[in-house]
Write an enzyme that holds these catalytic residues in place. Structure first.
Site: not given
Ligand code: G
Ligand code: G
Ligand code: MN
Length: 417
Positions: A184, A248, A280, A310, A367
Site C-alpha cells: 500500500e 488510496n 482503496e 478501506d 489492517e
Molecule cells: O486508513 P488507511 O487504511 O489507509 O490506513 C493506513 C494507516 O494505518 C497508515 O497511517 C499506517 O501508517 C497505519 N498503520 C498501518 N499498520 C498499522 C498498525 O499495525 N498499527 C497502527 N496503529 N497503525 C498502522
Molecule cells: O500513514 P498513515 O498515517 O499513512 O495514513 C493515514 C491516512 O491517510 C490513511 O487512512 C490513508 O488512507 C490516508 N492517506 C495516506 N496517503 C494517502 C494518499 O495518497 N491519498 C489519500 N486520499 N489518502 C491517503
Molecule cells: Mn488505506
C-alpha cells in the site's frame, strides 16, 4: 515512578476494600469510600492518579459520576467496575472515552487480583481510547474536513509545486504462509520548516482546496515508477496472483470525469497493467453519492483496476449498497484488528466481516496487525491478507526492497524447513 494514588468508589464495602488492598499490595496509596459526595471531596483534595468506579450504585449511577468527572476535567486514569454484562461495561467505557476521560479499562465482577494488577500497571497509551468507538463517525475522507483552515491552499500548492511529497510502502502478506501480496502506498509530506506533516492533517485540506487530484497524480507517478522498476519482479514470490500496488483514492476524485483517463494513461506510461493496481476507498466516502460512485467504480473495474473498501466497519453504509458496488477487497478497519487480543467483540466483528466478504466473493484484508496472536487469529478464521506493524511499517522504496529481500529469504527457509 511518582507515587500513584487510587481512589475507589463502590457501594459494596467488601469489594471496595478488596480493591484498596490489592492496589496497596502493588505499591499504590489507596483510599476507599462508598459515598459519592465524599468521593468528589477526596477527589478535589487528594488528586488521585487512578480512580476505580462502580457503575451501579443506589443513589447515583456510575455514568452520572463519569459525566461529572469529565466536567471537572479529571485527569486520573479510570477503571470501571461492575457486575453488569460486559457489553454494558464496554459501552460505559466508550462513553467515558468520548467525554474525554482516560478510561484504563473495565473490570467485570467477579474479578481476580491479577486482572486488577494488570490494569493498574497498564502503560499509558494502551487504554480504552483505542477500542473501536462505535459512534465515532469521523470520516477521514468526507466532504467536511474537521479543520479545513489549518493548512492553507497556498502552502499546499507550493508544496505540490516544489515536490515536497514523497511516498512510503507498507507490505500486505498472506495470513497463511506470509507470502507478499502487495504494497500500500502512503503519502508523506516533509515541509522544509514545519517538518513532517501527517496525512491526517493534509488529506482533508487537499480535498477541501481541490488539490487532491494533483496530490494523487504525484503519488501515482512516484509509486508506479518504483513499482514498475522493482516490485513487479517479485512475481515468483506469489502463489497465484502477482504482487499488487494499493493506492488510496479520495471520494472527491470520483467526481472528476478525468479520473479514469488519468489512471489508465499513467499506468500505460509506466507499463503497469491496471489489474495490478488496487484503488482503496474509505467506506464512508464510497457511499457519499452511491449512484455516481457506482457509475465511476464500474468504469474503473471495466478498465481492469481492482477496488478495495478501506476502513470497513467504521461507516454507516447499508449492506445492500455494498453488494451493489463492484469491490474486489474489503479492508477491516484497524480499530477492530487492534482489539483482537483484548476484546471478544472485536473478534466477532472481524470474523463476521471476513465471512461477509467471502460470501460476496471479496478478498478480506486485516489492517493494523500488531502482534503474532492477532495474525494467528486471522489465520484461524481464514482471513486472506494481513497488513500491520507486526509484518512491517510503511517504508521508503529502498527500505521496502531490503525488507522484501529478507522476507523472501525467511519464507524460502521456512519452506525448505
Ligand atoms: O486508513 P488507511 O487504511 O489507509 O490506513 C493506513 C494507516 O494505518 C497508515 O497511517 C499506517 O501508517 C497505519 N498503520 C498501518 N499498520 C498499522 C498498525 O499495525 N498499527 C497502527 N496503529 N497503525 C498502522
Ligand atoms: O500513514 P498513515 O498515517 O499513512 O495514513 C493515514 C491516512 O491517510 C490513511 O487512512 C490513508 O488512507 C490516508 N492517506 C495516506 N496517503 C494517502 C494518499 O495518497 N491519498 C489519500 N486520499 N489518502 C491517503
Ligand atoms: Mn488505506
Amino acid at each position: 515512578m511518582p507515587q500513584r494514588r487510587l481512589l475507589v468508589l463502590d457501594d459494596d464495602p467488601l469489594i471496595g476494600r478488596t480493591i484498596q488492598f490489592i492496589a496497596q499490595g502493588v505499591g499504590l496509596q489507596a483510599r476507599y469510600t462508598p459515598d459519592p459526595g465524599e468521593f468528589f471531596a477526596i477527589l478535589a483534595e487528594w488528586e488521585p492518579t487512578h480512580v476505580a468506579l462502580d457503575l451501579v450504585m443506589p443513589g447515583m449511577d456510575g455514568v452520572e459520576v463519569l459525566v461529572q468527572l469529565a466536567q471537572r476535567n479529571c485527569r486520573a486514569r479510570i477503571i470501571i467496575t461492575s457486575g453488569m454484562d460486559g457489553r454494558v461495561l464496554d459501552a460505559a467505557g466508550r462513553s467515558g472515552v468520548e467525554h474525554g476521560l482516560d478510561i484504563l479499562g473495565v473490570l467485570p465482577k467477579p474479578f481476580s487480583a491479577s486482572m486488577l494488577r494488570a490494569l493498574l500497571d497498564q502503560a499509558p497509551g494502551t487504554a480504552m481510547a483505542e477500542l473501536p468507538a462505535l459512534a465515532r463517525g469521523t470520516p477521514t475522507d468526507g466532504a467536511s474536513p474537521r479543520q479545513p483552515g489549518e493548512i492553507s491552499a497556498e502552502t499546499l500548492s507550493r508544496a505540490l509545486e516544489n515536490r515536497q511529497f514523497s511516498v512510503v510502502y507498507q507490505p500486505k502478506v498472506g495470513c497463511d504462509g506470509g507470502m507478499l501480496a502487495g504494497f500500500e502506498v502512503l503519502a508523506r509530506w516533509h515541509h522544509p520548516t514545519l517538518g513532517d506533516i501527517p496525512p491526517d492533517r493534509f488529506i482533508a485540506p487537499a480535498e477541501h482546496h481541490d488539490l487532491i487530484d494533483e496530490l494523487t497524480a504525484q503519488v501515482l507517478d512516484q509509486s508506479l515508477q518504483w513499482f514498475a522498476r522493482h516490485a513487479s519482479e517479485s512475481r515468483p514470490l506469489v502463489l497465484g496472483d502477482p504482487v499488487t500496488l494499493s493506492i488510496n483514492l479520495s471520494a472527491r476524485s470520483l467526481r472528476s470525469q478525468q479520473l479514469v483517463e488519468t489512471l489508465t494513461s499513467r499506468c500505460q506510461a509506466h507499463g503497469v497493467d491496471p489489474s495490478r493496481i488496487v484503488l482503496e476507498l474509505t467506506e464512508t466516502s464510497a457511499m457519499e453519492d452511491p449512484v455516481a460512485s457506482l457509475d465511476m467504480l464500474t468504469r474503473l473495474r471495466m478498465k481492469g483496476f481492482r477496488l478495495s473498501l478501506d476502513d470497513f466497519g467504521t461507516g454507516y453504509s447499508s449492506m445492500l449498497q455494498l453488494v451493489r458496488l463492484p469491490f474486489s477487497e474489503i479492508k477491516i478497519d484497524k480499530s477492530f484488528v487492534m482489539g483482537v487480543s483484548r476484546s471478544g467483540e472485536a473478534r466477532s466483528v472481524i470474523r463476521s466481516i471476513v465471512d461477509l466478504g467471502h460470501s460476496l466473493g471479496l478478498q478480506a484484508t486485516a489492517e493494523g496487525v500488531e502482534n503474532a496472536e492477532t495474525l494467528h487469529y486471522l489465520q484461524d478464521i481464514r482471513c486472506d491478507l494481513a497488513q500491520g506493524f507486526h509484518i512491517a511499517r510503511p517504508m521508503p522504496g529502498d527500505r521496502a526492497l531490503l525488507w522484501l529481500q529478507r522476507h523472501t529469504e525467511k519464507i524460502a527457509d521456512s519452506i525448505r524447513g
